[in-house]
Design an enzyme around this catalytic site. Structure first.
Site, PDB file in Angstrom:
ATOM      1  NE  ARG A   1      44.709  38.536  41.773  1.00  0.00           N
ATOM      2  CZ  ARG A   1      44.767  39.825  41.446  1.00  0.00           C
ATOM      3  NH1 ARG A   1      43.845  40.333  40.643  1.00  0.00           N
ATOM      4  NH2 ARG A   1      45.729  40.595  41.912  1.00  0.00           N
TER       5      ARG A   1
ATOM      6  NE  ARG B   1      37.705  38.355  34.242  1.00  0.00           N
ATOM      7  CZ  ARG B   1      37.766  39.482  34.951  1.00  0.00           C
ATOM      8  NH1 ARG B   1      38.105  39.432  36.219  1.00  0.00           N
ATOM      9  NH2 ARG B   1      37.462  40.637  34.404  1.00  0.00           N
TER      10      ARG B   1
ATOM     11  CD  GLU C   1      42.333  46.621  36.739  1.00  0.00           C
ATOM     12  OE1 GLU C   1      43.171  46.290  37.604  1.00  0.00           O
ATOM     13  OE2 GLU C   1      41.127  46.288  36.785  1.00  0.00           O
TER      14      GLU C   1
ATOM     15  CB  SER D   1      44.713  48.409  40.234  1.00  0.00           C
ATOM     16  OG  SER D   1      43.750  49.036  41.045  1.00  0.00           O
TER      17      SER D   1
ATOM     18  NE  ARG E   1      43.916  41.694  33.020  1.00  0.00           N
ATOM     19  CZ  ARG E   1      42.688  42.102  33.301  1.00  0.00           C
ATOM     20  NH1 ARG E   1      42.404  43.392  33.249  1.00  0.00           N
ATOM     21  NH2 ARG E   1      41.747  41.255  33.644  1.00  0.00           N
TER      22      ARG E   1
END
Length: 427
Positions: free
Chosen positions: A265, A280, A352, A355, A394
């Protein structure tokens, strides 16, 4: 993608759904384009009918040695008018499609109102944050202090030298722990949760990205190559796109797939956010779950998928909470989303880590993926769901911070020790 027939039937309801996401109404504009397109197509068909009749007239006149100049002149004029109408219809169709393809999915009725993450609703919490007798460190402090041959086991400086910001190089026990997490998650989802393990390409074509709603909306957040391929932002893309253009037999449903893959990403627009550490990254690993179901099964499948992700955290003994995302925080392609947030003691925050979304038939319409229902004559659009089970980086953060010791070592959670050769602690 949206069904124009549904929009025609209830334009006010369509706009009301967009308003829940804080968007302006678009139904009138889209329907106007559609009406103009249909009018152009109707005129085109009428002229085609007249042209066919003219062809017969001209043939009859010529067989009778007559003069067909007037009819031939009209036929030429009709051909020019038809070309203009066809071009007009195609242009209007493209404009209507362009307007529709950037509109988000319609929200499920159970999604709460709210403009952003502050309005998300906590559904449950599992476990309590551990009370440390010392000030807990953040993962990058722990990882950089651990050494392997005189080099940090979590090395951001070397990764930056190799690739730039938002990359990490892992060594030794930390690298092994990351690998163990991915293997543990895959085994759990395959052996206990009934997902089919899949190895997927991480380079896909534009059709796969479009069908899974990543294009054109998220083009600036994705990496692509000069030959038109895209690096996958998540294995959701290749897993879901395996059914692109297919008509499945109902006996194959539900279809459940999982993959451990690299994800890429660009993190466009995230400058200044989570600059330190692994939260991130441009490149990371994730175990993805994808389900393909009949429409009346997707709600139950959404709950099942979320429980599969929760099970990972429970076995790792990491406190988490499940959040139902509000209208303003629900992703572009989702009708309804549950986020799992793990407790990260180094930050003293919930972050988070998964998801899980039900997209209903939104992706299936874009990729024309259907199935034959026993009670339906025509094929019916499928429902697709996707969820992180979990993001490896994560989860590594959560494990290191929740299982840290005062001396800077990290206890290996018991469930991971078989994957670590019995190792109980990272020093």
């Amino acid at each position: 993608m949206h069904d124009l027939r549904t929009l025609r039937a209830d334009p006010a309801g369509f706009d009301a759904d967009l308003a829940r996401r804080g968007m302006e109404p678009v139904a009138e504009r889209v329907l106007t384009l559609d009406e103009e397109r249909r009018a152009a197509q109707t005129a085109l068909q009428e002229k085609q009918t007249r042209r066919n009749a003219l062809a017969k007239e001209i043939g009859t006149i010529k067989r009778n040695k007559g003069d067909s100049a007037v009819q031939e002149s009209e036929a030429i004029r009709l051909r020019e008018e038809m070309e203009a109408l066809e071009s007009r219809a195609q242009s209007l169709d493209a404009e209507a499609k362009a307007a529709l393809e950037i509109l988000p999915n319609r929200l499920d009725a159970s999604v709460p109102a709210g403009p952003d993450e502050t309005a998300n609703v906590q559904v449950k919490q599992w476990g309590e944050p551990k009370a440390f007798s010392f000030t807990p460190k953040q993962h990058f402090e722990l990882g950089e202090a651990m050494q392997q041959n005189g080099q940090p086991q979590m090395d951001f400086a070397t990764a930056t030298k190799l690739s730039g910001a938002r990359f990490v190089l892992l060594r030794g026990g930390v690298a092994r722990l990351a690998r163990a997490l991915g293997q543990f998650m895959l085994d759990l989802h395959v052996n206990e949760h009934g997902y089919t393990e899949t190895q997927v390409p991480v380079l896909v074509n534009e059709a796969a990205m479009y069908g899974t709603d990543k294009l054109p909306k998220f083009a600036d957040q994705s990496f692509h190559t000069d030959d038109g391929r895209w690096l996958v932002p998540t294995a959701e893309v290749p897993l879901t796109a395996t059914i692109m253009g297919d008509i499945l037999d109902a006996s194959l449903l539900p279809m459940r797939m999982t993959a451990l893959s690299l994800c890429f990403r660009s993190e466009a627009g995230s400058a200044g956010r989570d600059v330190r550490g692994m939260l991130r990254q441009h490149q990371f690993e994730k175990v993805e779950m994808v389900s393909v179901t009949a429409p009346d099964e997707s709600e139950a499948e959404h709950e099942r998928m979320t429980r599969c992700a929760e099970k990972v955290l429970e076995l790792l003994e990491i406190p988490y909470r499940r959040m139902l995302l509000c209208a303003g925080d629900t992703g572009f392609g989702a009708a309804k989303t549950f986020d799992l947030e793990a407790w990260v003691p180094g930050q003293q925050a919930w972050r988070e880590i998964s998801s899980c979304s039900n997209t209903k038939d939104f992706q299936a319409r874009r990729m024309n993926a259907r199935y034959r229902a026993p009670d339906q004559k025509a094929p019916v659009f499928l429902h697709t769901l996707n969820g992180s089970g979990l993001a490896v980086g994560r989860t590594l953060i959560a494990v290191m911070e929740n299982w840290q010791n005062e001396d800077g070592s990290v206890t290996v959670p018991p469930v991971l020790r078989p994957y670590m050769g019995g190792l109980e602690r990272l020093e």
